[in-house]
Enzyme design. Structure first.
Site, PDB file in Angstrom:
ATOM      1  CG  PHE A 157      -1.647  -1.203   1.284  1.00 22.74           C
ATOM      2  CD1 PHE A 157      -2.756  -1.520   0.160  1.00 22.74           C
ATOM      3  CD2 PHE A 157      -1.849  -1.927   2.446  1.00 22.74           C
ATOM      4  CE1 PHE A 157      -3.480  -2.635   0.183  1.00 22.74           C
ATOM      5  CE2 PHE A 157      -2.572  -3.193   2.484  1.00 22.74           C
ATOM      6  CZ  PHE A 157      -3.294  -3.562   1.348  1.00 22.74           C
ATOM      7  NE  ARG A 179      -7.604  -3.463 -24.107  1.00 21.78           N
ATOM      8  CZ  ARG A 179      -8.115  -3.302 -25.078  1.00 21.78           C
ATOM      9  NH1 ARG A 179      -9.506  -3.833 -25.173  1.00 21.78           N
ATOM     10  NH2 ARG A 179      -7.979  -2.631 -26.018  1.00 21.78           N
ATOM     11  N   GLY A 239      -4.668   2.489 -14.354  1.00 26.08           N
ATOM     12  CA  GLY A 239      -4.838   1.528 -12.993  1.00 26.08           C
ATOM     13  C   GLY A 239      -5.909   1.685 -12.423  1.00 26.08           C
ATOM     14  CD  GLU A 251      -2.460   4.267  -5.687  1.00 24.52           C
ATOM     15  OE1 GLU A 251      -1.520   4.084  -4.979  1.00 24.52           O
ATOM     16  OE2 GLU A 251      -2.128   5.239  -6.531  1.00 24.52           O
TER      17      GLU A 251
END
Ligand SMILES: Cc1cc2nc3c(=O)[nH]c(=O)nc-3n(C[C@H](O)[C@H](O)[C@H](O)COP(=O)(O)OP(=O)(O)OC[C@H]3O[C@@H](n4cnc5c(N)ncnc54)[C@H](O)[C@@H]3O)c2cc1C
Ligand code: SF4
Lengths: 727, 316
Positions: A241, A611, A685, A688
């Site tokens: 993290f 994607r 991404g 997060e």
């Protein structure tokens, strides 16, 4: 290979493996306990000793003496190294706290000695025998007071239009203070390393780290070594993290211990050190001012934040999303970094946005209420396709409105409780809340090597898998590109002997590393084409096809292993665009009418993140983020002792992350979007994004349930109880 | 953790005698609290006497119709026991509100009663703590200290820690009695009401147990009937210590018993507060928490206790 323009139509648009659900390929190793995590790598080097750290017990001052004589003669002890024995070690990449050396104490539980012994028990017992005296200095740990002091000073990071005038003239305004506490990464696997520096020359590290190449560089800097002499392995990471982006004391102490003992040393930081020795997310104090027209168009956005850091650090920039998320012609944004002798604050999952949206998305809810506009509609009204702080720059892809609409529909938003405090289910007050999510979509250059041998493909890259699914999506990418089945691909990660990849952090890992693997596969394809002397080959079903030539990949590599390597670099064209990911969160909570306890009942998330490379692993990322968001909303807080300057609740019994019983039904919807400007796979991404905005959605739901607005996280019962109606 | 020696006792009396004979010895039962504290060197026994395997793991009916719960009965087994569930529901509810399934499988009746406080400063040997080191001072009472979880009543200027057990709160409501064997082989019966000591100037002394004295059982008087409830208010839904917990046994006529956890150095109950039960939560807490001395951070526990009980009464 350079990615210097948006991707056109390519194989990933007709993919059969990428974008499809695949279980984690390393799953069986993990569930059988055979995935080698750092502390358990008993077989990598013989003669391992065990190290145990000694931490400072003051927050600021000087060490006047360390007496390790009793510890040195304790049973089993092989070596003790104290910080007074060596010069301050140079700082590694983006580190600001001194990890070891010298007499200065910057924070509680700073490592000041390491004891190396034959067993853990001996090392731990001896560590307790090290006697230290200090000259303590006064220090200040009050972030609220610092905000008061700094408010209105400093140079804004964004100053667009004329905020003061726009805010003063806005018919509807909001001006509120919000607070988020410090957070611990609280991952399951602590920082742990085995280090072999027995010969004082070559340094080999088996560790748990998100960024192999940074780590290798930082080790070289810290110990004044040639980078070539440093080897780092981290094939499995039990959660990070962001807490394992950096070089930390486990590696440094094990290295020093190993050099002193002339044997390999393994060392895991004890749990309290996770809170007070390593990094954490800084607390924030935030003032948000919004001005809007009566019909709900934002005209003024002001965001002023303070967070704490050791000198030179970056704190927690909770303004991160504010320049970009909502339209509005006038805005002023500033982040005050407050030097404080608390442990080093640094990146934690979605650094900046995670805490920024905790505040901003409550403010948006409050503003919607003032305007008498549905909070979903209010956000739609203020959507923008251009960077509002620099309107020349468009978003590459932004489907925020679709996230809001899909989420509202899936959640049944129209049937929500519309009057705060009015809906009940037995003893529970029921509330509904939502929030928007924003997180940048960065990419970093990323390399890989592929080896084809008798039809089997091995991928090697120093990319890490921190529980995110890197192994799987990399295998999918390679299989897709080379036209091989999944089980013909083996993925090897987290080793400095492999090409440098993006690493895992800032949600850049998945998009960047798969692009790098794609580049390496294309290099292999070119090599094969040359070998077969064919043009425009296609790679399908384990074969190369070109014209009338059809050769199996097994045959191509039957007599010789073919090896290809490349790095995907990302071109400057991205600078003319804003790449980001978007989402919307919808939450139902129950608030106990007697006690004020808040419990989440259901959650829906919608993500627009390009994607989705693998819906199984991506969903795991998002539901994990949502769980972390529930913790942030309701229970997680590193409690600061304002007198002594340390985080008091430094174990997992008292730092309360969400547990199973806190997490209800979670639904995750991925928009079917791609971002051709991101990577050839058109991916961004998502790990997060899943956290961003969640806590505010919970907070808004708690308000909707009770009519009590809490702007100070976590939303614990004590912050509501005096204002709840009589039982 | 310091090196220690270990033995298995032959029977309770022998265990008690040995414990008195070897200075610095301790009994170990489930070990879920003691071993953690040993690793942190908060407890530093030189000798452990294992009291598992002494046959103290049975639950039997007493001639009066109550239950005698062996000191080594696991929390899981106690919570699941048919008679406990039927006649002492508050106990089952309190037990399953505590810790986690894994811990309850190991944790024992005696160990649970004798678990130490969860004051965070007690857990950090670098901080002054009168309970750990008599006379060292109390970090939790320092300026800027974090005291949200700590006690509001029965505390002292030396220590404001709470007793963290859920089980003990229910046992207090049930008028349980602790049975022991002393180091000279005598049997004692100590009502739970008299079992714990308030900290005063000696917060390190938590119970009235004497050197070497071993708990052999906890007895419950015959069932009192009524409706049994236990509510544990906490920051997350499971695996968290109580901010405030309330054990309630309530009869059809409105009379009953109330005990509180999370507020004091012992399960907190008062006969005069019980008597106010027909008059509602406010009346009960006015008595039960009379004289409370909370910190600024934990004053909410007074309101919380009252509202928790009010909610339970409303639900009845
Ligand atoms: C993370 C965590 C969360 C927890 N949450 C809760 C919670 O929510 N609620 C709750 O109530 N508890 C909670 N607990 C505490 C748990 O209930 C206790 O650890 C457990 O009950 C102790 O029992 P044990 O048998 O393991 O005791 P041990 O650890 O073996 O012993 C505890 C003490 O009792 C003494 N002792 C044991 N047996 C005897 C005997 N027969 N006679 C005399 N002395 C004896 C030992 O010497 C020692 O001092 C939690 C514990 C942990 C670790
Ligand atoms: S409250 Fe008690 S246990 Fe906590 S630090 Fe003070 S003396 Fe120690």
């Amino acid at each position: 290979m350079e990615f210097n323009e948006p991707a056109g139509q390519n194989i990933f648009d007709r993919a059969t493996i990428v974008g499809k659900p695949h279980q984690r390929i390393e799953g069986p190793l993990k569930v059988t306990g055979t995935a080698p995590y750092a502390y358990e790598r008993h077989d990598v080097v013989a003669g391992q000793l065990v190290g145990y750290p000694v931490g400072s017990t003051i927050a600021k001052g000087r060490i006047t003496s360390i007496d390790a004589s009793v510890a040195r003669s304790a049973p089993g002890v092989v070596a003790v190294v104290t910080t007074l024995e060596i010069d301050p070690l140079p700082l590694g990449f983006l580190n600001v706290a001194r990890l070891f050396g010298g007499n200065e104490v910057q924070h509680y539980h700073q490592a000041i000695a390491v004891v190396v012994a034959e067993t853990l028990e001996q090392a731990r017992a001896a560590a307790a025998l090290v006697k230290v005296t200090y000259e303590q200095e006064k220090a200040d740990f009050d972030l609220d007071a610092a905000f008061e002091r700094l408010q209105g000073t400093g140079k804004p990071s964004t100053d667009v239009g004329d905020f003061d005038t726009a805010f003063a003239n806005a018919p509807v305004t909001l001006d509120e203070m919000y607070r988020t506490p410090s957070h611990s990464h609280a991952m399951m696997e602590p920082h742990a390393s085995i280090v072999d520096w027995s010969d004082g020359d070559r340094l080999t590290v088996w560790t748990s780290n998100q960024m192999i190449n940074w780590n290798r560089g930082s080790l070289a800097t810290t110990f004044g070594l040639d980078k070539e002499k440093v080897r780092v392995e981290s094939p499995y990471v039990g959660g990070g993290f962001g807490g394992k982006l950096w070089l930390r004391a486990d590696e440094v102490l094990a290295a020093l211990g190993s050099r002193a003992a002339r044997r390999p040393v393994k060392l895991a930081l004890p749990r309290p050190f996770m809170m007070n020795n390593t990094t954490h997310r800084s607390a924030t104090v935030q003032r948000i001012r919004l001005g809007a027209t009566k019909d709900g168009k934002l005209t003024a956005i002001g965001h002023e934040v303070a967070s704490h850091t050791l000198p030179g650090g970056r704190g927690e920039d909770a303004t991160a999303q504010t320049p970009y998320f909502y339209a509005g012609a006038n805005r002023r944004i500033i982040h005050h970094l407050v030097d404080m002798n608390l442990p080093e604050s640094s990146d934690m999952r979605a650094p900046g946005e995670a805490s920024g949206l905790m505040a901003l998305e409550i403010a948006m809810d409050e503003m919607a209420e003032k305007l008498g506009i549905d909070p979903v509609r209010f956000r739609i009204l203020n959507d923008t396709q251009l960077n509002p702080s620099d309107p020349k720059v468009p978003f590459s892809e932004r489907h925020f409105v679709e996230c809001l609409e899909r989420g509202a529909e899936a959640f049944g938003w129209t049937n929500r409780n519309k009057t705060p405090g009015r809906k009940r289910d037995g003893t529970w007050l029921i509330g509904h809340g939502m929030a928007g999510a924003y997180r940048g979509g960065p990419t970093l250059d990323s390399g890989a090597r592929v080896r084809l041998n008798a039809g089997r493909l091995v991928v090697e890259t120093d990319m890490t898998d921190i529980g995110t699914g890197s192994y799987t999506i990399i295998a999918q990418t390679a299989a897709e590109t080379m036209g091989l089945p999944m089980d013909a691909v083996e993925v090897r990660l987290g080793n400095s002997a492999y090409p440098v990849a993006s690493g895992s952090g800032g949600q850049f890992g998945a998009a960047s590393s798969t692009a790098g693997v794609y580049a390496a596969c294309l290099a292999l394809q070119r090599q094969i084409a040359k070998r077969l002397d064919v043009e425009n080959p296609r790679f399908e079903n384990g074969h190369v096809r070109a014209g009338n030539t059809v050769v199996s990949l097994a045959q191509v590599s039957a007599d010789q292993e073919l090896v290809a390597e490349d790095t995907m670099t990302f071109g400057d064209f991205k600078k003319s665009l804003l790449l980001a990911t978007f989402g919307a969160h919808f939450v139902e909570v129950g608030v106990h009418a007697g006690t004020g306890e808040v419990r989440v009942r259901r959650m829906v998330a919608v993500c627009d993140a390009g994607r989705i490379l693998n819906p199984v692993t991506a969903r795991s990322q998002v539901i994990g983020g949502m769980a972390m968001g529930v913790g942030a909303a309701l229970s997680e807080e590193l409690a600061t002792d304002l007198g002594r300057g340390f985080f008091v609740n430094h174990d997992l019994a008292s730092y309360e992350v969400a547990v199973h019983a806190d997490i209800p039904h979670q639904e995750v919807i991925f928009l079917d979007t791609t971002d051709a400007s991101s990577t050839p796979l058109k991916a961004k991404g998502v790990g997060e994004l899943g956290l961003c905005g969640v806590a505010a959605a919970v907070a808004n739901a708690a308000y909707n349930a009770t009519g009590i607005r809490v702007r100070d996280y976590p939303i614990t019962l004590d912050k509501m109880i005096e204002r709840l109606p009589a039982v | 953790m310091k090196a220690f020696s270990y033995e298995r006792a032959a029977n309770p009396a022998a265990a008690a005698a040995r414990a008195a004979q070897v200075p610095g010895s301790k009994f170990v039962a489930g070990g879920t609290n003691l071993l953690d504290l040993m690793k942190l060197e908060i407890e530093t026994p030189v000798h452990l006497i294992d009291v598992n395997g002494l046959g103290l793991d049975k639950i039997v009916e007493t001639p009066e119709g109550g239950l005698r719960i062996g000191a080594l009965v696991r929390n899981t087994d106690l919570a699941a026991h048919e008679r406990v569930r039927r006649d002492y529901g508050v106990l089952t509810r309190a037990l399953v509100a505590g810790a986690s399934g894994q811990l309850r499988n190991k944790a024992t009746t005696a160990g649970n009663l004798l678990q130490r406080t969860r004051c965070p400063y007690f857990y950090d040997t670098a901080q002054p703590c009168n309970k750990r080191t008599p006379g060292a001072g109390c970090a939790a009472l320092g300026v800027g200290a974090f005291s949200r979880q700590l006690g509001i009543i029965g505390t002292s200027d030396a220590c404001i820690a709470t007793h963290p057990s859920d089980m003990a709160v229910a046992l207090r409501a049930l008028d349980a009695v602790v049975e022991t064997v002393t180091s000279v082989g005598a049997t004692r019966r100590i009502p739970l009401e008299e079992f714990y000591r308030l900290p005063g100037d000696t917060p390190e002394r938590e119970t009235v147990l004497m050197e070497g004295e071993i708990i052999t059982a906890v007895t419950l008087p015959p069932p009192v009937g009524g409706r049994h409830a236990y509510y544990k208010a906490r920051d997350r839904a499971s695996y968290a210590f109580a901010l405030v917990s309330v054990a309630l046994v309530r009869q059809a006529d409105g009379a009953g018993r109330v005990a509180l956890g999370g507020v004091a150095p012992m399960p907190w109950r008062a006969a005069e507060a019980d008597a106010e039960l027909p008059n509602g939560a406010h009346a009960v807490m006015a008595r039960l928490l009379h004289g409370a001395r909370p910190t600024e951070e934990n004053a909410f526990k007074i309101t919380l206790a009252e509202r928790t009980l009010a909610g339970m009464l409303a639900e009845d």
